[in-house]
Design an enzyme around this catalytic site. Structure first.
Site, PDB file in Angstrom:
ATOM      1  N   GLY A  65     -12.701   1.631   4.520  1.00 25.12           N
ATOM      2  CA  GLY A  65     -12.826   0.315   5.135  1.00 25.12           C
ATOM      3  C   GLY A  65     -13.046   0.442   6.637  1.00 25.12           C
ATOM      4  N   GLY A 114     -11.560   2.952   0.813  1.00 29.16           N
ATOM      5  CA  GLY A 114     -12.343   1.911   0.158  1.00 29.16           C
ATOM      6  C   GLY A 114     -13.508   2.436  -0.638  1.00 29.16           C
ATOM      7  N   GLU A 137      -4.373   7.189   3.586  1.00 29.87           N
ATOM      8  CA  GLU A 137      -3.748   6.043   4.249  1.00 29.87           C
ATOM      9  C   GLU A 137      -2.414   6.343   4.923  1.00 29.87           C
ATOM     10  OE1 GLU A 137      -6.775   4.507   1.466  1.00 29.87           O
ATOM     11  OE2 GLU A 137      -5.188   6.002   1.311  1.00 29.87           O
ATOM     12  N   ASP A 145      -4.437   1.893  -1.323  1.00 25.39           N
ATOM     13  CA  ASP A 145      -4.710   0.603  -1.965  1.00 25.39           C
ATOM     14  C   ASP A 145      -6.022   0.709  -2.727  1.00 25.39           C
ATOM     15  OD1 ASP A 145      -6.531   0.551   0.122  1.00 25.39           O
ATOM     16  OD2 ASP A 145      -5.849  -1.334   0.988  1.00 25.39           O
TER      17      ASP A 145
END
Length: 346
Positions: A65, A114, A137, A145
């Site tokens: 991301g 992502g 992360e 996530d």
């Protein structure tokens, strides 16, 4: 479509190209929306038999991301805006996972965060010898996530805890071993894969994968699969109950890899590593992607209210001093009850 997503249809294929090569195709909100729109448009389109996900440029499929946008949302106290974006991104990842047609992801080069959310849930996941795959992360004070806890939870043994806590990356062989990819092809064979796919349109995903393996598959290069031989100490050490206990087990393990793992975990946010540990284990126990995504959204809201997340992004991405100041700095000082509070599911 915006300039950063190319969506093309031809020869039975729907090809989505992430087109932001200068940023290694890092995902923006507009890109996520455009991917979702293309998938929805092709769902019942008889001219599309197979969907392909690929990245423009030579550096990678997707670096993840847009972390700087994430940072600006947190610093600007626009938490809900970013949580809304995450919900949209998670919906697209879920659409990939449940798509009624085969989705072939070309995970060449870098595929992180992502990018794993898109490619890791595809029905046919292809790496190359230069692939680097990971969920890094915890290095920025966050937790995996985009369904990453689901993938980590389904990895063999305790590999999920190992990769989630260390924020370590996988080469082609380890990505296949850990269940993040299905087959390896040579970098210069990707065009051959695309040329073969029209002949496979109409087949189910397992048949597509089997055909590509036979026609274009190549063994992952020597040295890229190491975790299979390290599983005994990984499975033993990461079976401990908390991050503090895992670190103690790693410290007592007489293998060089254990010492390196312990050092990597200690460099990451204690809050993030403990949260990731519990989220991965909860996802393993439940075994479904929707439950993992719902938990990851709660975890995101929880971590966005803690100073470790903006501090981690500052240290790793903004200032790049690589010296984050975690609060607390010792996993033994964590409030475990507050972390447990965001974990319950159905």
């Amino acid at each position: 479509m915006g300039e950063h997503i190319l969506a093309e249809v031809g020869d039975g294929l729907g090809i989505i190209t992430l087109n932001r090569p200068e940023k290694i195709n890092a995902l923006t909100r507009e890109m996520v929306a455009d991917i979702g729109a293309a998938l929805e448009a092709w769902r019942d389109d008889a001219s599309v038999g197979i969907v392909v996900l690929r990245g423009a440029g030579t550096r990678g499929f997707c670096a993840g991301g847009d972390i700087k946008a994430f940072y600006e949302s947190i610093r600007g106290d626009r938490h809900q805006d970013f949580l809304d974006f995450l919900a949209e991104e998670f919906a697209v990842d879920s659409a990939v996972a449940t798509y009624p047609k085969p989705v072939v992801a070309l995970m060449d080069g870098l595929c992180m965060g992502g990018g794993v959310g898109l490619a890791g849930h595809a029905s046919v996941r292809i790496v190359t010898p230069r692939s680097t795959v990971g969920m890094p992360e915890t290095r920025i004070g966050y937790s995996p996530d985009v369904g990453g806890t689901h993938l980590l939870g389904q990895a063999p043994g305790r590999l999920g805890e190992h990769y989630g806590l260390t924020a370590g990356s996988m080469g082609a062989g380890d990505a296949i071993e850990a269940g993040f990819a299905d087959l390896c092809v040579a970098e210069d064979a990707l065009d051959d894969v695309l040329a073969t796919l029209p002949d496979l349109a109409g087949l189910a995903a397992p048949e597509v994968a089997a055909a590509l393996e036979v026609l274009h598959g190549t063994p992952a290069p020597r040295g890229t699969s190491t975790v299979a031989s390290e599983r005994p100490w990984i499975d033993a050490a990461y079976a401990a109950g908390t991050v503090a206990e895992i670190l103690a087990a790693l410290d007592a393990t007489p293998y060089p890899g254990a010492a390196a793992a312990a050092a990597a975990i200690r460099a990451n946010s204690p809050l993030a590593t403990e949260t990731a540990l519990r989220a991965i284990r909860a996802a393993r126990a439940e075994g479904t992607l929707p439950e993992a995504l719902a938990r990851e959204h709660r975890v995101a809201a929880f971590l966005m209210d803690h100073p470790d997340l903006p501090e981690g992004i500052r240290a790793q991405v903004i200032d790049k001093d690589r010296s984050p100041r975690w609060v607390p700095s010792d996993p033994a000082e964590l409030d475990l009850a507050s972390i447990a509070g965001v974990m319950p599911g159905p």
